[in-house]
Enzyme design. Structure first.
Site, mmCIF file in Angstrom:
data_model
loop_
_atom_site.group_PDB
_atom_site.id
_atom_site.type_symbol
_atom_site.label_atom_id
_atom_site.label_comp_id
_atom_site.label_asym_id
_atom_site.label_seq_id
_atom_site.Cartn_x
_atom_site.Cartn_y
_atom_site.Cartn_z
ATOM 1 N N GLU A 3 1.988 6.310 0.142
ATOM 2 C CA GLU A 3 3.091 5.745 -0.644
ATOM 3 C C GLU A 3 2.613 4.589 -1.508
ATOM 4 O OE1 GLU A 3 3.372 2.473 0.429
ATOM 5 O OE2 GLU A 3 1.986 3.065 2.016
ATOM 6 N N GLU A 25 -0.868 3.714 0.755
ATOM 7 C CA GLU A 25 -1.343 4.710 -0.206
ATOM 8 C C GLU A 25 -1.734 6.040 0.437
ATOM 9 O OE1 GLU A 25 -3.472 1.386 -3.173
ATOM 10 O OE2 GLU A 25 -4.638 3.092 -2.425
#
Length: 352
Positions: A175, A318
């Site tokens: 994310e 991430e």
């Protein structure tokens, strides 16, 4: 039948018999029984999830969902929300931490705009599934409508369905969204009933004053919105995030398709928690990549019942931890499929 109800109806327990068969095979390899520890766990779980004693791990994909958060208006992050689209461009250029670590383990990164407050136009490589231009400030009202939360869940489910159809073997979650540790802490506080200070940490590296403010904002948002812990979609809609919803949907879709999914850190695990609250069998299909330094992460993992694979004091997100864990899961599978048995190697089992 909607994508969400269909996915929930398809999720069932993994094959316990196949897990036992995989362990029996591992016990006959040229090693003392159990000597490869958690690598053996990964192998037997992969067999049970996929339905095969020779699980495929060739095609690995990390989905990195990006979304903005209205709660950043409350000063909960060290960075402005403009960093979210800037980092999306960085992902697409291959220059971010997730890109480096995904290359290291042979995984592909797919970037999904599910809720960034930015018009990317026709940007090559970007998967545009924008539900809204960010969430609303949950300190002032619900972050999303219930319809928006469901739509974001179904984005993730749809991506999982597509991944299954194209032969993806191992999925990772990631994310990007400035401010997203705030809704993540709110989600675990809502489900667990733990005090907000016990599950709230520094995120992007905020100081003591900003941390105190962050706690205050979450407490105010929970008091105002009264999310119902018995209704996971209500919790998600009232204090969650669009990228968190997308991750939750991806995990639901993977479980429905018998696809193993590697969950990254704090924010990804918030999505996994929502998915597990919607259907407890989801936990059978996920691997917890690592233990984040975010204090609320332990509470999430405990509630899900997942043991983290790594503890590297990471907090980037991430999908970085997930990429690293993929390599270890694949190593476990290779032990199952490539290591010689005592008979094949001509080694007397009693002599080892």
């Amino acid at each position: 039948m909607t994508l969400l109800t269909e996915a929930l109806s398809k999720i069932c327990p993994v094959d316990a018999e196949l897990m036992a068969q995989a362990q029996a095979r591992l016990d006959n390899k040229t090693k003392p029984v159990g000597s490869l520890g958690r690598l053996e766990e990964f192998a037997r779980r992969m067999a049970a999830i996929t339905g095969s004693l020779a699980p495929d791990t060739e095609k690995k994909v990390v989905f990195t969902f990006a979304g903005d958060h209205g709660v950043t208006d409350e000063g909960v992050s060290a960075f402005p929300r403009e960093v979210t689209p800037q980092m999306v461009y960085n992902f697409l250029k291959g220059g971010a931490g997730i890109n480096v670590l995904a290359r290291h383990v042979g995984a592909q990164v797919r970037v999904v705009d599910i809720g960034v407050d930015h018009d990317f136009g026709d940007t090559p490589g970007l998967i545009v599934r924008k539900v809204a231009r960010g969430t609303r400030n949950f300190a002032q009202g619900p972050a999303m409508t219930r319809e928006e939360a469901v739509a974001a869940l179904e984005v993730g489910i749809g991506l999982a369905n597509e991944a299954k159809q194209e032969g993806v073997a191992l999925v990772g979650t990631g994310e990007m969204g400035i401010g997203n540790t705030t809704p993540s802490a709110a989600i675990i506080a809502a489900f667990s009933g733990l005090p907000v200070p016990a599950v709230t940490h520094r995120g992007t590296g905020i100081g003591d004053g900003a941390l105190a403010n962050k706690v205050r904002v979450i407490e105010a948002g929970l008091a105002l919105n009264q999310p119902d812990p018995k209704d996971p979609i209500d919790v998600l809609a009232k204090v969650g995030g669009l990228e968190i919803a997308g991750i939750a949907g991806l995990i639901l879709g993977c479980a429905a398709n018998r696809l193993p999914v590697v969950v990254d850190g704090f924010i990804s695990t918030a999505g996994a928690l929502v998915a597990c609250e919607l259907n407890p069998h989801v936990r059978d299909y996920l691997f917890a990549a690592h233990q984040s330094v975010e204090v609320g992460h332990r509470a999430m993992l405990d509630r899900i019942g997942a043991a983290p694979i790594l503890d590297l004091q990471m907090r980037l997100g991430e999908g970085t931890g997930g990429a690293l864990a993929m390599g270890l899961i694949e190593a476990g599978v290779r032990i199952l499929t490539e290591m010689a048995t005592f008979e094949e190697a001509g080694v007397a089992e009693g002599d080892y």
